[in-house]
Design a protein around this motif. Sequence first.
Motif, short mmCIF file in Angstrom:
data_model
loop_
_atom_site.label_atom_id
_atom_site.label_comp_id
_atom_site.label_asym_id
_atom_site.label_seq_id
_atom_site.Cartn_x
_atom_site.Cartn_y
_atom_site.Cartn_z
N ARG A 33 -4.28 4.71 -19.22
CA ARG A 33 -5.72 4.92 -19.09
C ARG A 33 -6.33 4.09 -17.99
NH1 ARG A 33 -7.06 4.58 -25.58
NH2 ARG A 33 -6.19 6.62 -26.16
N TYR A 34 -5.70 2.96 -17.67
CA TYR A 34 -6.23 2.08 -16.62
C TYR A 34 -5.16 1.85 -15.56
CZ TYR A 34 -9.54 1.23 -20.39
OH TYR A 34 -10.45 1.38 -21.40
N PRO A 35 -4.84 2.90 -14.79
CA PRO A 35 -3.75 2.78 -13.82
C PRO A 35 -4.10 1.93 -12.61
CG PRO A 35 -4.84 4.90 -13.58
CD PRO A 35 -5.46 4.22 -14.78
N SER A 36 -5.39 1.67 -12.40
CA SER A 36 -5.79 0.94 -11.19
C SER A 36 -5.19 -0.47 -11.15
CB SER A 36 -7.31 0.86 -11.09
OG SER A 36 -7.87 0.22 -12.23
N LEU A 37 -5.13 -1.15 -12.32
CA LEU A 37 -4.57 -2.49 -12.35
C LEU A 37 -3.09 -2.46 -11.97
CD1 LEU A 37 -4.74 -5.50 -12.99
CD2 LEU A 37 -4.29 -4.95 -15.40
N ASN A 40 -2.72 -1.61 -8.24
CA ASN A 40 -3.04 -2.73 -7.36
C ASN A 40 -1.92 -3.76 -7.32
OD1 ASN A 40 -5.54 -1.70 -6.64
ND2 ASN A 40 -6.63 -2.76 -8.28
N LEU A 41 -1.35 -4.07 -8.49
CA LEU A 41 -0.27 -5.04 -8.55
C LEU A 41 0.99 -4.50 -7.89
CD1 LEU A 41 -0.78 -6.32 -12.21
CD2 LEU A 41 -1.42 -7.48 -10.08
N VAL A 46 4.75 -3.64 -2.09
CA VAL A 46 5.04 -2.55 -1.15
C VAL A 46 4.44 -2.86 0.22
CG1 VAL A 46 4.61 -0.13 -0.63
CG2 VAL A 46 5.30 -0.79 -2.92
N MET A 47 3.19 -3.31 0.24
CA MET A 47 2.54 -3.63 1.51
C MET A 47 3.23 -4.81 2.20
SD MET A 47 0.28 -1.38 1.95
CE MET A 47 -0.48 -2.12 3.41
N LEU A 48 3.66 -5.82 1.42
CA LEU A 48 4.39 -6.94 2.03
C LEU A 48 5.71 -6.48 2.61
CD1 LEU A 48 3.74 -9.84 -0.50
CD2 LEU A 48 2.94 -9.68 1.86
N LEU A 49 6.40 -5.58 1.91
CA LEU A 49 7.66 -5.05 2.42
C LEU A 49 7.45 -4.35 3.75
CD1 LEU A 49 10.66 -4.26 2.14
CD2 LEU A 49 9.92 -2.32 0.73
N LEU A 50 6.48 -3.46 3.81
CA LEU A 50 6.23 -2.71 5.04
C LEU A 50 5.72 -3.64 6.15
CD1 LEU A 50 4.52 0.47 3.53
CD2 LEU A 50 6.91 0.17 4.21
#
Length: 267
Positions: A33-37, A40-41, A46-50
């Motif tokens: 129900r709260y996929p945003s948390l 975000n985590l 993923v962003m650090l990997l890229l």
Amino acid sequence: MSTSLAPARPSRIALAVRDSSTMLRRNLLHARRYPSLTLNLLLTPVMLLLLFVYIFGDAMSGGAGRDAYIAYIVPGILLMTIGSTTIGTAVSVSNDMSEGIIARFRTMAIHRPSVLIGHVIGSVLQAVASVVLVGAVGVAIGFRSTDATPLEWLAAFGLLAGFALALTWIAVGMGLVSPNAEAASNNAMPLILLPLISSAFVPLHSMPGWFRPVAEYQPFTPAIETLRGLLLGTGIGHNGWLALGWCVGLAVLGYFWSAAKFNTASK
């Protein structure tokens, strides 16, 4: 003449399994129900990997090439993913404690430890799923493990699951001692910051001599080096035993800490 037999009462183990399963479903429904948390985590590793591969990869590889750096960094990012995911556990536990749901559970005939067990199992499942997704991104950008045997893959999966279990119990304790969700998130930040001062991104020998022991013997570095050894065939040395010791030690510490705080708060 007819006799009526009262149905046998479930054993304590059966009740514990039933209630823990119910709490697990509850926590998985909350995550859905709260996929945003969770998103975000998950986006952080993923962003650090890229970022490190495509922006800093050539410089960080020391001339070995981007492909070599992908192979080096992916195991560290997988462990960082677990630390990032468990922050959500601390926040979820803190929300339960501050919103009064624990007081409502206390009035019901349920197995009291099942509340924490549901959080732990749900978090471990989410951490494993997150590791699979981040691993898929790593494979998509070029990570390969051609020399690992099926037994080494199984050992690598066991290491990731065990590390997730250990960090989850620590995160549960952090959530229990936090007065609100914001404090829980802040208290759990070391779980994602520690990989930044480990061997996840650069080798230990490139670090200052005074700082190297801190990076070498903190929980993430032995686990990262063990995972590299299993997947890439590099030397593991004493890191395997250190990683196992950290997993067991953190899991035991987190369990007893969480149980003590939960029992105190539930009185």
